[in-house]
Write a protein that holds these residues in place. Structure first.
Motif, mmCIF file in Angstrom:
data_model
loop_
_atom_site.group_PDB
_atom_site.id
_atom_site.type_symbol
_atom_site.label_atom_id
_atom_site.label_comp_id
_atom_site.label_asym_id
_atom_site.label_seq_id
_atom_site.Cartn_x
_atom_site.Cartn_y
_atom_site.Cartn_z
ATOM 1 N N VAL A 108 -10.469 9.082 -10.169
ATOM 2 C CA VAL A 108 -11.463 9.809 -9.369
ATOM 3 C C VAL A 108 -10.865 11.122 -8.857
ATOM 4 N N LEU A 117 0.821 -1.204 0.000
ATOM 5 C CA LEU A 117 0.000 0.000 0.000
ATOM 6 C C LEU A 117 0.861 1.262 0.000
ATOM 7 N N THR A 163 -7.788 3.575 -10.262
ATOM 8 C CA THR A 163 -9.132 4.025 -9.865
ATOM 9 C C THR A 163 -9.044 5.289 -9.024
ATOM 10 N N VAL A 164 -8.166 5.269 -8.049
ATOM 11 C CA VAL A 164 -7.985 6.449 -7.187
ATOM 12 C C VAL A 164 -7.522 7.636 -8.024
ATOM 13 N N THR A 206 -14.243 3.022 2.300
ATOM 14 C CA THR A 206 -15.383 2.367 1.642
ATOM 15 C C THR A 206 -15.253 0.849 1.700
ATOM 16 N N LEU A 207 -14.021 0.368 1.605
ATOM 17 C CA LEU A 207 -13.804 -1.083 1.577
ATOM 18 C C LEU A 207 -13.466 -1.664 2.950
ATOM 19 N N ALA A 208 -13.377 -0.795 3.962
ATOM 20 C CA ALA A 208 -13.010 -1.286 5.291
ATOM 21 C C ALA A 208 -14.170 -2.061 5.909
ATOM 22 N N PRO A 209 -13.860 -3.005 6.773
ATOM 23 C CA PRO A 209 -14.920 -3.724 7.475
ATOM 24 C C PRO A 209 -15.765 -2.733 8.279
ATOM 25 N N ARG A 228 -9.642 -6.057 0.046
ATOM 26 C CA ARG A 228 -9.835 -5.346 1.305
ATOM 27 C C ARG A 228 -8.600 -5.467 2.200
ATOM 28 N N LEU A 288 -4.002 -4.050 -6.704
ATOM 29 C CA LEU A 288 -3.473 -2.770 -6.266
ATOM 30 C C LEU A 288 -3.158 -1.858 -7.455
ATOM 31 N N ARG A 310 -16.018 0.943 -9.602
ATOM 32 C CA ARG A 310 -14.784 0.511 -10.267
ATOM 33 C C ARG A 310 -14.114 -0.641 -9.515
ATOM 34 N N THR A 354 -5.512 -5.933 1.151
ATOM 35 C CA THR A 354 -4.428 -5.163 0.535
ATOM 36 C C THR A 354 -4.540 -3.678 0.862
ATOM 37 N N LEU A 355 -5.779 -3.197 0.960
ATOM 38 C CA LEU A 355 -5.982 -1.766 1.204
ATOM 39 C C LEU A 355 -6.186 -1.433 2.676
ATOM 40 N N THR A 366 -18.492 5.921 -7.253
ATOM 41 C CA THR A 366 -17.594 5.652 -8.382
ATOM 42 C C THR A 366 -16.445 4.738 -7.955
ATOM 43 N N LEU A 367 -15.872 5.000 -6.788
ATOM 44 C CA LEU A 367 -14.775 4.169 -6.289
ATOM 45 C C LEU A 367 -15.237 2.716 -6.135
ATOM 46 N N GLN A 390 -10.560 7.607 1.060
ATOM 47 C CA GLN A 390 -11.991 7.298 0.916
ATOM 48 C C GLN A 390 -12.194 5.878 0.373
ATOM 49 N N LEU A 391 -11.333 5.456 -0.553
ATOM 50 C CA LEU A 391 -11.462 4.079 -1.060
ATOM 51 C C LEU A 391 -11.244 3.086 0.070
ATOM 52 N N ARG A 392 -10.225 3.350 0.882
ATOM 53 C CA ARG A 392 -9.932 2.434 1.985
ATOM 54 C C ARG A 392 -11.083 2.383 2.978
ATOM 55 N N THR A 395 -13.007 -4.318 -10.743
ATOM 56 C CA THR A 395 -11.640 -4.814 -10.543
ATOM 57 C C THR A 395 -11.668 -6.218 -9.933
ATOM 58 N N THR A 446 -8.678 10.746 -1.791
ATOM 59 C CA THR A 446 -9.439 9.728 -2.530
ATOM 60 C C THR A 446 -8.981 8.327 -2.134
ATOM 61 N N LEU A 447 -7.662 8.148 -1.965
ATOM 62 C CA LEU A 447 -7.171 6.842 -1.496
ATOM 63 C C LEU A 447 -7.762 6.522 -0.129
ATOM 64 N N SER A 487 -6.499 -0.557 -8.516
ATOM 65 C CA SER A 487 -7.071 0.346 -7.506
ATOM 66 C C SER A 487 -6.351 1.688 -7.506
ATOM 67 N N LEU A 514 -20.678 -1.476 0.885
ATOM 68 C CA LEU A 514 -19.867 -2.658 0.612
ATOM 69 C C LEU A 514 -20.738 -3.912 0.458
#
Lengths: 189, 189
Positions: A156, A79, A152-153, A184-187, B182, A146, B148, B184-185, B144-145, A180-182, B152, A177-178, A149, B79
């Motif tokens: 955006v 990362l 993607t970051v 969004t995908l976080a548990p 998830r 990665l 995409r 990885t990020l 959007t994130l 925010q992606l993290r 991916t 933005t990175l 992704s 998610l």
């Protein structure tokens, strides 16, 4: 108005962009671009293979910024490598380039073939990044995930950078933005 | 060998794919495909606009599987919506479709124009997904994130599914790939 740097190459790019806006991409010829920039057709072709390339000629340098950062980084965490690649890409988009980038994006989005080329450029960057990450020891499928992704970051953040009313530098937007992606995908907590 | 379902449409797709493998995509004509499937050229054109569409005709249904899942879901967490979209896409790739998908991918990757079309199809899916997520209340840039990122995960999981030596069903691979993205990020511990 869309000029952001001197030199024949940059003058040609600015002249091309101005003409694409004024009279349309399809309607613009290489001779018109060269005349507007005050150079000969031959000079145009020394810099670009065709008029389309005046819009895409920077891609190789952008790819190099992304992959070069991964290759030279002393980080080990995948990362962190991606984060450094994003930070390096910001160098391509100094504040004085904003007007040019905005206008270029409008021209590209208005033409389906150019918009497709732009998307494929992003795929190329993602693939190059995944390759660099693998060379730095990131296993699959993490390297491909990665690489994509990161792009993607980038996409955006770039769209945010050129949007009206946004005044943060691209580096801040890449980091935000990175993050925010993290998130969004976080548990979920 | 690459037949995975009955019906004239599916017979035409299988015949087209067999011919693309045997003699090359560029060298294959619609008439040859129709003859191989035992139908007239007119029947071919009732199903597909051209030979390329015999390889891409399923895209719309795949888009609908992704977006339909988001639209119908009772989940609220973004998610979870993405995860349900991925699960829904697995329906498009039952085990009996594996041989066809493998061969189709080999044909597509061997032809730069087809490979570009495939990448652009993925961009379309990401955009459709982002739209569905926004309609379900996911704000930007998260929508959007996530659109995409979902694509991916899909692309990486699909490539794993068709790789030699892999025998897990696509649904398992989609879930595992999402989980790997998830991780990885995720913040380092």
């Amino acid at each position: 108005m869309t000029r952001w740097a001197p030199g024949a190459r940059e003058r040609l790019q600015a002249a091309a962009l101005d003409l694409f806006v004024e009279q349309g991409y399809d309607e613009t010829t290489v001779s018109q671009i060269a005349a507007r920039a005050g150079v000969t057709d031959r000079t145009f072709f020394r810099h670009f293979a065709d008029k389309r390339e005046s819009l895409f000629a920077g891609s190789d340098r952008l790819v190099d910024l992304f992959t070069g950062a991964v290759e030279r980084s002393t980080a080990h965490d995948p990362l962190d490598l991606a984060s450094e690649a994003l930070a390096a890409s910001a160098e391509f988009f100094p504040p004085e380039r904003l007007a040019w980038s905005r206008t270029r994006t409008a021209v590209v989005l208005a033409n389906p073939a150019l918009a497709e080329r732009e998307q494929l450029k992003m795929v190329t960057i993602a693939q190059a990044l995944a390759r660099s990450l693998r060379e730095r020891g990131v296993p699959e499928p993490a390297a491909t995930l990665l690489g994509r992704s990161t792009v993607t970051v980038f996409q955006v953040a770039f769209d945010r950078w050129i949007s009206e009313g946004e005044d943060r530098p691209v580096l801040d937007l890449l980091q935000d933005t990175l993050s925010q992606l993290r998130t969004t995908l976080a548990p979920s907590a």
